[in-house]
Design a protein around this motif. Structure first.
Motif, mmCIF file in Angstrom:
data_model
loop_
_atom_site.group_PDB
_atom_site.id
_atom_site.type_symbol
_atom_site.label_atom_id
_atom_site.label_comp_id
_atom_site.label_asym_id
_atom_site.label_seq_id
_atom_site.Cartn_x
_atom_site.Cartn_y
_atom_site.Cartn_z
ATOM 1 N N SER A 258 -93.291 41.359 -69.233
ATOM 2 C CA SER A 258 -91.998 41.875 -69.669
ATOM 3 C C SER A 258 -92.071 43.271 -70.285
ATOM 4 O O SER A 258 -91.068 43.800 -70.702
ATOM 5 N N ILE A 259 -93.235 43.852 -70.365
ATOM 6 C CA ILE A 259 -93.333 45.214 -70.876
ATOM 7 C C ILE A 259 -94.156 46.029 -69.894
ATOM 8 O O ILE A 259 -94.876 45.484 -69.070
ATOM 9 N N HIS B 265 -91.167 37.924 -73.794
ATOM 10 C CA HIS B 265 -89.972 38.768 -73.840
ATOM 11 C C HIS B 265 -89.021 38.285 -74.928
ATOM 12 O O HIS B 265 -88.382 39.068 -75.602
ATOM 13 N N ASP B 266 -88.938 36.977 -75.102
ATOM 14 C CA ASP B 266 -87.990 36.403 -76.046
ATOM 15 C C ASP B 266 -88.654 36.122 -77.385
ATOM 16 O O ASP B 266 -89.845 36.305 -77.560
ATOM 17 N N ARG C 147 -89.432 47.770 -78.212
ATOM 18 C CA ARG C 147 -88.134 47.075 -78.320
ATOM 19 C C ARG C 147 -87.131 48.035 -78.931
ATOM 20 O O ARG C 147 -87.447 48.751 -79.863
#
Length: 162
Positions: free
Chosen positions: A3-4, A42-43, A98
């Motif tokens: 996710s990054i 991600h979460d 983020r």
């Protein structure tokens, strides 16, 4: 990396390098592997979820090591720790890479929704001007009941503790 981007993880790793040197800790392979796995999330996640993720991916580590490293990562700005209500387990999220955001928590299913609203920046600017201060961050958490069909407790009655 899931996710990054690779660049974001390299930035996190460099930040960890600097903090390990500054605190005179040892550069353990285990700590860097934990950081890599953490930055795949991600979460928001609980420490126990992270631990299970590690075990399921054949990374043998103790729960104490997970907790200790989450505390360290929080201290050095690699993760953010949230306490979203009384009796709720702490949740974590990666800090680097983020954008500033706020949270809405469903009191029925505990789903965490992230949102950004440009009016918050205006409020920060107004507060800075009024108090002659510099705002370096903020935290806004709203609590409510989501109306999604998949809300697992959509028909329950709540007594809020928030």
């Amino acid at each position: 990396m899931d996710s990054i981007t690779r660049e974001e993880f390299i930035k996190a790793k460099r930040h960890l390098d600097a903090e390990v040197i500054r605190k005179k800790f040892r550069k353990s392979t285990e700590r860097y592997k934990l950081l890599e796995e953490l930055y795949k999330f991600h979460d928001h996640f609980m420490a126990e979820e992270f631990y299970l993720h590690l075990i399921q991916n054949n990374f043998q580590v103790s729960m104490a090591t997970v907790y200790n490293n989450l505390v360290f990562f929080e201290e050095v700005g690699l993760v953010l720790k949230h306490q979203f209500g009384k009796g709720q387990a702490a949740r974590y999220e990666r800090a680097l890479g983020r954008k500033q955001h706020c949270h809405l928590i469903c009191l029925r299913c505990n789903q965490i929704f992230e949102f950004c609203d440009p009016r918050i920046h205006h409020i920060q600017t107004t507060v800075e001007e009024h108090f002659g201060a510099t705002v370096t961050g903020h935290s806004l958490t709203l609590y409510g009941e989501c109306n999604r069909e998949e809300c697992k407790n959509a028909n329950s009655t709540l007594e809020s503790e928030y």
